[in-house]
Design an enzyme around this catalytic site. Structure first.
Site, mmCIF file in Angstrom:
data_model
loop_
_atom_site.group_PDB
_atom_site.id
_atom_site.type_symbol
_atom_site.label_atom_id
_atom_site.label_comp_id
_atom_site.label_asym_id
_atom_site.label_seq_id
_atom_site.Cartn_x
_atom_site.Cartn_y
_atom_site.Cartn_z
ATOM 1 N N LYS A 72 0.834 -1.205 0.000
ATOM 2 C CA LYS A 72 0.000 0.000 0.000
ATOM 3 C C LYS A 72 0.873 1.262 0.000
ATOM 4 O O LYS A 72 0.640 2.197 -0.756
ATOM 5 C CB LYS A 72 -0.949 -0.025 1.209
ATOM 6 C CG LYS A 72 -2.050 -1.075 1.063
ATOM 7 C CD LYS A 72 -2.859 -1.314 2.336
ATOM 8 C CE LYS A 72 -3.862 -2.450 2.106
ATOM 9 N NZ LYS A 72 -4.640 -2.799 3.303
ATOM 10 N N GLN A 124 -4.743 -1.354 9.542
ATOM 11 C CA GLN A 124 -4.655 -2.705 8.962
ATOM 12 C C GLN A 124 -5.257 -3.729 9.922
ATOM 13 O O GLN A 124 -4.959 -3.724 11.121
ATOM 14 C CB GLN A 124 -3.186 -3.036 8.645
ATOM 15 C CG GLN A 124 -2.979 -4.334 7.900
ATOM 16 C CD GLN A 124 -3.536 -4.317 6.469
ATOM 17 O OE1 GLN A 124 -3.690 -3.266 5.850
ATOM 18 N NE2 GLN A 124 -3.862 -5.475 5.941
ATOM 19 N N ASP A 127 -11.123 2.797 4.009
ATOM 20 C CA ASP A 127 -11.393 1.354 4.004
ATOM 21 C C ASP A 127 -12.892 1.079 3.859
ATOM 22 O O ASP A 127 -13.294 -0.059 3.603
ATOM 23 C CB ASP A 127 -10.919 0.756 5.336
ATOM 24 C CG ASP A 127 -9.788 -0.225 5.169
ATOM 25 O OD1 ASP A 127 -9.581 -0.705 4.040
ATOM 26 O OD2 ASP A 127 -9.129 -0.517 6.172
#
Ligand code: GUN
Length: 283
Positions: free
Chosen positions: A54, A98, A121
């Site tokens: 990422k 994460q 997200d």
């Protein structure tokens, strides 16, 4: 029959070029580069790999990224304070924590603490709710990435029977909402589903997101279907493999994603799209 391979890696590279151009234009128009904060807690090896991909993609497309690393014994309060600080930071457009978080931390509370406008997200209940109510804002990366792949191969979704295997908040549930919004008839299967082979055999579109190597047998696949494998598992020999028996399934499906090189790169590029979208909405 031998399925056409859906090359997510190649398609994501093409999308990366596009988004790089869009960000260049955004900056040329006088805005600062979009800013993404990535938070990782603990040393789960798979999470380390995902996060470094990422961050690397941010560099490639022109997003300014910051990485916040914490040890596995970090307390809930410390993370909440960081989220509050990132929520207030005018240079940050997107915040990604994460998952999974180490045991003992309350994932739900941390996810809900993120400002929904910065929730790149798409996992905050507000954003999941917007998707459920058919007016999405920021959409979860993997399901949105899968929809981008399906749009690209021009498959007719309206009225198709889509079967999603796995009901996680991260993939399965939002995936089902995306497919419903695209006018599929949607079935969601999970660990208590009876007669999984029968459910799989009815799928015109099959999306598997369980995390169990070879769970879906090739002979279950409906001939001519589209098979999307979100699973990423290590084989005993140490190779990355999906949840679907690829070699057997490719002789029945019309289209199939490989692992690696299918859905994974789409998740990363969709995060870049979401971050630019958040930056635009916040400006
Ligand atoms: N873990 C595995 N996939 C993802 C993802 O898309 N976002 C986050 N935050 N964690 C993940």
């Amino acid at each position: 029959m031998s399925a056409k391979i859906i090359d997510g890696k190649k398609f994501a590279a093409h999308l990366a070029d596009n988004i790089k151009g869009e960000i260049l234009q955004w900056v040329t128009d006088g805005h600062r580069a979009p800013g993404l904060a990535v938070v990782i807690v603990g040393d789960d090896p798979a999470s380390q790999v995902y996060v470094s991909k990422k961050i690397k993609m941010c560099e490639q497309v022109g997003i300014s990224s910051s990485l916040h690393r914490f040890s596995a014994d970090t307390g809930q309060q410390e993370l909440i304070e960081l989220i509050d600080q990132l929520n207030q930071d005018p240079k940050i457009d997107g915040i990604l924590v994460q998952l999974p978080l180490p045991g003992g931390l309350n994932e739900e509370q941390i996810t809900e603490r993120i400002d929904p406008k910065k929730d790149v997200d798409g996992l905050h209940p507000y954003n999941l709710g917007r998707l459920a109510a058919q007016s999405p804002l920021l959409r979860p990366c993997t399901p949105r990435g899968v929809m981008t792949l399906l749009e690209n191969i021009n498959v007719d979704l309206a009225g198709a029977h889509a079967v999603v295997i796995g009901a996680s908040n991260l993939v399965g549930r939002p995936m089902a909402l995306e497919l419903l919004r695209a006018r599929c008839t949607v079935t969601i299967c999970h660990s208590r589903t009876r007669d999984l082979p029968k459910q799989v055999g009815q799928a015109d579109i099959l999306v598997v997101a369980v995390g169990q190597a070879g769970l879906i047998k090739g002979e279950w696949i409906k001939p001519g279907s589209v098979v999307i494998d979100v699973g990423t598992n290590r084989s005993e020999a140490g190779h990355l493999i999906g949840d679907v028996e690829f070699e057997a399934a490719r002789h029945r499906a019309a289209w199939i994603t490989p692992v690696p090189g299918g859905v994974g790169p789409m998740t990363v590029i969709t995060l870049m799209q979401n971050t630019l979208q958040a930056a635009r909405n916040l400006s």
